[in-house]
Design a protein around this motif. Structure first.
Motif, PDB file in Angstrom:
ATOM      1  N   ALA A 218      -1.887  -6.231   1.148  1.00  0.00           N
ATOM      2  CA  ALA A 218      -2.133  -5.240   2.198  1.00  0.00           C
ATOM      3  C   ALA A 218      -0.948  -5.177   3.154  1.00  0.00           C
ATOM      4  O   ALA A 218      -0.414  -6.197   3.590  1.00  0.00           O
ATOM      5  CB  ALA A 218      -3.404  -5.592   2.961  1.00  0.00           C
TER       6      ALA A 218
ATOM      7  N   GLY B  67      -1.123  -1.954  -4.010  1.00  0.00           N
ATOM      8  CA  GLY B  67      -2.096  -2.374  -3.012  1.00  0.00           C
ATOM      9  C   GLY B  67      -2.634  -3.773  -3.211  1.00  0.00           C
ATOM     10  O   GLY B  67      -3.685  -4.117  -2.676  1.00  0.00           O
TER      11      GLY B  67
ATOM     12  N   ASP C 292       0.805  -1.224   0.000  1.00  0.00           N
ATOM     13  CA  ASP C 292       0.000   0.000   0.000  1.00  0.00           C
ATOM     14  C   ASP C 292       0.833   1.266   0.000  1.00  0.00           C
ATOM     15  O   ASP C 292       0.553   2.217  -0.733  1.00  0.00           O
ATOM     16  CB  ASP C 292      -0.936   0.010   1.221  1.00  0.00           C
TER      17      ASP C 292
END
Length: 206
Positions: A100, A97, A86
């Protein structure tokens, strides 16, 4: 296998391209995301800084996430692994992304980590036939996935026991440089291409 090797606009991709070709891939270096996502597999190289690399992403990276989620095989190497996450403490900007988590600075007396180090590997096809992996590192930052189940390898360096490789579906990321890691690194790249061929076939058959 038609492999897209993405060019962020910095660094030398020659050694990685040669390693992929040695594994049997037809390599196309590109800065065009449409072309990259139409390939049989995508490789994100480990050159440059996070903020510069994410500037090369589309304004909306959703099409990349969707392609990876739908099974486009991908190998992210060093920085290429980090932009799968991210965000990074290295610089501004938002990553793809697909995995995570975030990227933070390595906590060690000597940074960057430069040189060879042992890698503790899990049972994963990308490590098939590799015993006692020792790989070449050149990094100041490390990845922290939110989901520990994505971690498929770790490395000890100084006070750290950090994530050395991750996997989500047909996407792999390695913090080290397989193209600089001798026989074991070449085997890892060949393993990726073999796994990618199967994943690409399954994706086209849907």
């Amino acid at each position: 296998m038609n492999v897209a090797l993405f060019d962020y606009g910095v660094g030398n991709l020659h050694s990685l391209g040669k390693a992929l070709e040695a594994g049997g891939a037809r390599v196309h270096v590109t800065r065009n995301w449409t072309a990259a996502l139409e390939a049989d597999a995508l490789v994100l190289p480990g050159v440059g800084a996070f903020s510069a690399a994410v500037e090369a992403l589309p304004a909306d990276p959703a099409p990349i996430r969707e392609a990876l989620a739908s099974g486009l095989p991908c190998l992210g190497i060093c920085l290429g692994m980090q932009i799968l996450f991210d965000e990074s403490a290295e610089g501004e900007g938002v990553g793809i992304g697909h995995i995570a988590g975030r990227v933070r600075r390595l906590d060690a007396d000597v940074v960057p980590q430069m040189g060879w180090n042992e890698v503790e590997t899990a049972d994963d096809p990308i490590f098939q036939g590799i015993e006692g992996l020792t790989a070449y590192y050149a990094n100041s930052f490390i990845c922290e996935p939110d989901d520990p189940s994505t971690i498929i390898a770790r490395t000890r360096y100084g006070r750290e026991h950090f994530t050395a490789a991750v996997r989500r579906g047909a996407t792999w990321g390695v913090q080290f440089h397989p193209e600089k890691s001798s026989t074991a690194g070449r085997r890892l790249i060949a393993n990726f291409l073999g796994a990618a061929a199967g994943a690409a076939h399954a994706r086209r058959s849907r």
